[in-house]
Design a protein around this motif. Structure first.
Motif, PDB file in Angstrom:
ATOM      1  N   HIS A   1      -4.027   1.101  -9.376  1.00 49.24           N
ATOM      2  CA  HIS A   1      -2.682   1.608  -9.054  1.00 49.24           C
ATOM      3  C   HIS A   1      -1.610   1.206 -10.062  1.00 49.24           C
ATOM      4  O   HIS A   1      -0.422   1.276  -9.753  1.00 49.24           O
ATOM      5  CB  HIS A   1      -2.253   1.176  -7.647  1.00 49.24           C
ATOM      6  CG  HIS A   1      -3.280   1.394  -6.592  1.00 49.24           C
ATOM      7  ND1 HIS A   1      -4.085   2.522  -6.562  1.00 49.24           N
ATOM      8  CD2 HIS A   1      -3.658   0.620  -5.531  1.00 49.24           C
ATOM      9  CE1 HIS A   1      -4.908   2.442  -5.525  1.00 49.24           C
ATOM     10  NE2 HIS A   1      -4.665   1.299  -4.888  1.00 49.24           N
TER      11      HIS A   1
ATOM     12  N   PRO B   1       0.840  -1.210   0.000  1.00 50.17           N
ATOM     13  CA  PRO B   1       0.000   0.000   0.000  1.00 50.17           C
ATOM     14  C   PRO B   1       0.873   1.257   0.000  1.00 50.17           C
ATOM     15  O   PRO B   1       1.823   1.348   0.779  1.00 50.17           O
ATOM     16  CB  PRO B   1      -0.798  -0.118   1.303  1.00 50.17           C
ATOM     17  CG  PRO B   1      -0.697  -1.559   1.708  1.00 50.17           C
ATOM     18  CD  PRO B   1       0.633  -2.031   1.202  1.00 50.17           C
ATOM     19  N   SER B   2       0.529   2.224  -0.880  1.00 52.93           N
ATOM     20  CA  SER B   2       1.364   3.433  -0.926  1.00 52.93           C
ATOM     21  C   SER B   2       0.591   4.653  -1.410  1.00 52.93           C
ATOM     22  O   SER B   2       1.012   5.326  -2.357  1.00 52.93           O
ATOM     23  CB  SER B   2       2.586   3.202  -1.825  1.00 52.93           C
ATOM     24  OG  SER B   2       2.186   2.871  -3.156  1.00 52.93           O
ATOM     25  N   PRO B   3      -0.553   4.986  -0.768  1.00 51.48           N
ATOM     26  CA  PRO B   3      -1.182   6.270  -1.111  1.00 51.48           C
ATOM     27  C   PRO B   3      -0.231   7.418  -0.799  1.00 51.48           C
ATOM     28  O   PRO B   3       0.631   7.293   0.086  1.00 51.48           O
ATOM     29  CB  PRO B   3      -2.409   6.324  -0.196  1.00 51.48           C
ATOM     30  CG  PRO B   3      -2.595   4.948   0.335  1.00 51.48           C
ATOM     31  CD  PRO B   3      -1.247   4.299   0.330  1.00 51.48           C
TER      32      PRO B   3
ATOM     33  N   ALA C   1      -5.937   2.928   2.312  1.00 54.93           N
ATOM     34  CA  ALA C   1      -5.369   2.357   1.088  1.00 54.93           C
ATOM     35  C   ALA C   1      -6.396   1.428   0.453  1.00 54.93           C
ATOM     36  O   ALA C   1      -7.003   0.603   1.136  1.00 54.93           O
ATOM     37  CB  ALA C   1      -4.081   1.599   1.388  1.00 54.93           C
TER      38      ALA C   1
ATOM     39  N   GLY D   1      -5.714   7.232  -3.068  1.00 55.38           N
ATOM     40  CA  GLY D   1      -6.190   6.639  -1.829  1.00 55.38           C
ATOM     41  C   GLY D   1      -7.228   7.539  -1.207  1.00 55.38           C
ATOM     42  O   GLY D   1      -7.929   8.271  -1.907  1.00 55.38           O
TER      43      GLY D   1
ATOM     44  N   ASP E   1       3.835   6.643  -5.461  1.00 56.01           N
ATOM     45  CA  ASP E   1       2.600   6.912  -4.718  1.00 56.01           C
ATOM     46  C   ASP E   1       1.376   6.660  -5.588  1.00 56.01           C
ATOM     47  O   ASP E   1       1.437   6.719  -6.818  1.00 56.01           O
ATOM     48  CB  ASP E   1       2.590   8.346  -4.191  1.00 56.01           C
ATOM     49  CG  ASP E   1       2.608   9.392  -5.306  1.00 56.01           C
ATOM     50  OD1 ASP E   1       3.529   9.334  -6.151  1.00 56.01           O
ATOM     51  OD2 ASP E   1       1.717  10.260  -5.343  1.00 56.01           O
TER      52      ASP E   1
END
Length: 389
Positions: free
Chosen positions: A187, A22-24, A170, A77, A74
């Motif tokens: 994503h 997960p990488s918002p 996320a 999210g 990024d």
């Protein structure tokens, strides 16, 4: 010079790995760590900014007029806006995306006490209760809420869980890698671009070729909120190529196959000479490609120019269907992008004046001003008039 071989299995594996993290925007520490570890395994030196943007370097024969590629780790999210009396969470988006694509999404909310699973639902989610009102509810972030998979019947219950306003949410990517080359996932913007950069690096190392100039590989952490490559660009970089998604949709020329070269986005045209060089490299190496112009789009490169960087910029993309929604791409485009990026990295320096930040007119570039030669249409003989009876 022939094309370097791209390790497709490696590209796919890297993409699967980073999609699982997960990488918002604002929650990118773990993916930054992962990319750094991947660079270490490739034997590439790198440095990390305070917040986690990554700058890696492949040494060339000269540090001057260096080139750079950039992609962002990024993603889109959401963030907790309010703890509701019914125990659910009001959300605001991170990045620009419609709540239409959030409805039904499985998510993770990260609190200071730990992570919780949940689902984003419309306010009227039960057909047995609301009947046709389910279909007439407006599409907006104010008409969805997050249901937490924990005991939460009130705002006080939510607080006891440790969830608070501002916590990051996320959205699950739900990736599928099909045998026919299609990849369906959230994503992919721009984790597919990150995978392309790493696969290109691996291919260049395996080739044993040394670029004419230093090549920088930039991984940014806040592109979805407009920051992009603003503070990570070294002063010796003369050309910056962003690798991101190209929107394949009605009225657009982008495709899910080959490379799509963006000639302009909402911030204006990309560099005349760099964009045309990339197109020529595609022609020289028989890489399928097309050009496109994007109306509602900006990239890492745009952010760098707006921050005052005097660099030539270009944007090369993988065609993506349903961008910022349920996205789909094809491995053919990712391989083509990696082939083009490697060809550009190893190509000769065409504008030697770019080794200096400032100089005189000598060596400055030209643009086309001559009229194109036109081929005259063949003369058409007028039919003979019919004789009168």
């Amino acid at each position: 010079m022939s094309l370097v071989a791209i390790d497709i299995a490696y590209l796919a594996r890297v993409l699967q790995d980073i999609l699982a993290i997960p990488s918002p925007t604002g929650y990118t520490d773990e993916i930054a760590r992962h990319v750094c570890e991947e660079l270490e395994q490739l034997g590439i030196e790198y440095e990390l900014t305070r917040r986690g943007a990554i700058r890696a370097r492949m040494k060339g024969h000269s540090p001057k007029a260096a080139r750079a590629f950039v992609a962002h780790v990024d993603t889109l999210g959401a963030q907790v806006k309010f703890l509701k009396d019914n125990g659910r969470l009001e959300l605001v988006p991170i990045g620009h995306w419609s709540s239409r694509f959030a409805e039904g999404a499985r998510v993770t909310v990260f609190s200071e006490k730990g992570a919780y699973r949940g689902t984003i639902l419309p306010l009227k989610a039960s057909g047995h209760t609301f009947n046709d009102e389910v279909d007439t509810l407006p599409v907006s972030w104010r008409t969805v809420e997050l249901r937490i998979d924990a005991y939460a019947k009130s705002a006080e219950d939510v607080k006891k869980l440790g969830i608070d306003i501002g916590d990051i949410v996320a959205v699950d990517p739900q990736p599928e890698f099909l045998d026919n080359g299609f990849i369906v996932s959230r994503h992919l913007d721009d984790k597919a671009g990150v995978a392309v950069m790493l696969a290109t690096l691996k291919a260049l190392i395996a080739s044993g070729e040394t670029p004419m100039v230093d090549i920088y590989w930039l991984f940014t952490i806040a592109e979805e909120t407009g920051h992009g490559a603003t503070s990570i660009l070294p002063p010796d970089v003369a050309s910056l190529v962003a690798i991101d998604n190209g929107t394949s949709a009605p009225g657009q020329a982008s495709e899910e196959f080959g490379v799509t070269i963006a000639m302009a986005d909402q911030t204006g045209p990309f560099d005349y000479h760099l964009s045309r060089k990339l197109a020529q490299l595609c022609r020289d190496h028989e890489i399928k490609h097309q050009k496109d112009v994007f109306r509602y789009y900006r990239s890492d490169a745009a952010a760098a120019v707006e921050a005052g960087a005097d660099v030539r910029t270009a944007l090369i993309t993988f065609g993506i269907d349903a961008s910022h929604g349920y996205e789909r791409i094809h491995m053919h485009a990712l391989r083509s992008l990696a082939e083009l990026a490697a060809a550009y990295a190893l190509s000769p320096l065409a504008i030697t004046r770019d080794t200096r930040n400032f100089s005189g007119l000598k060596g400055f570039t030209h643009q086309q001003v001559e009229e194109a030669e036109q081929t005259l249409a063949p003369e058409v003989e007028e039919p003979e008039p019919e004789a009168e009876e």
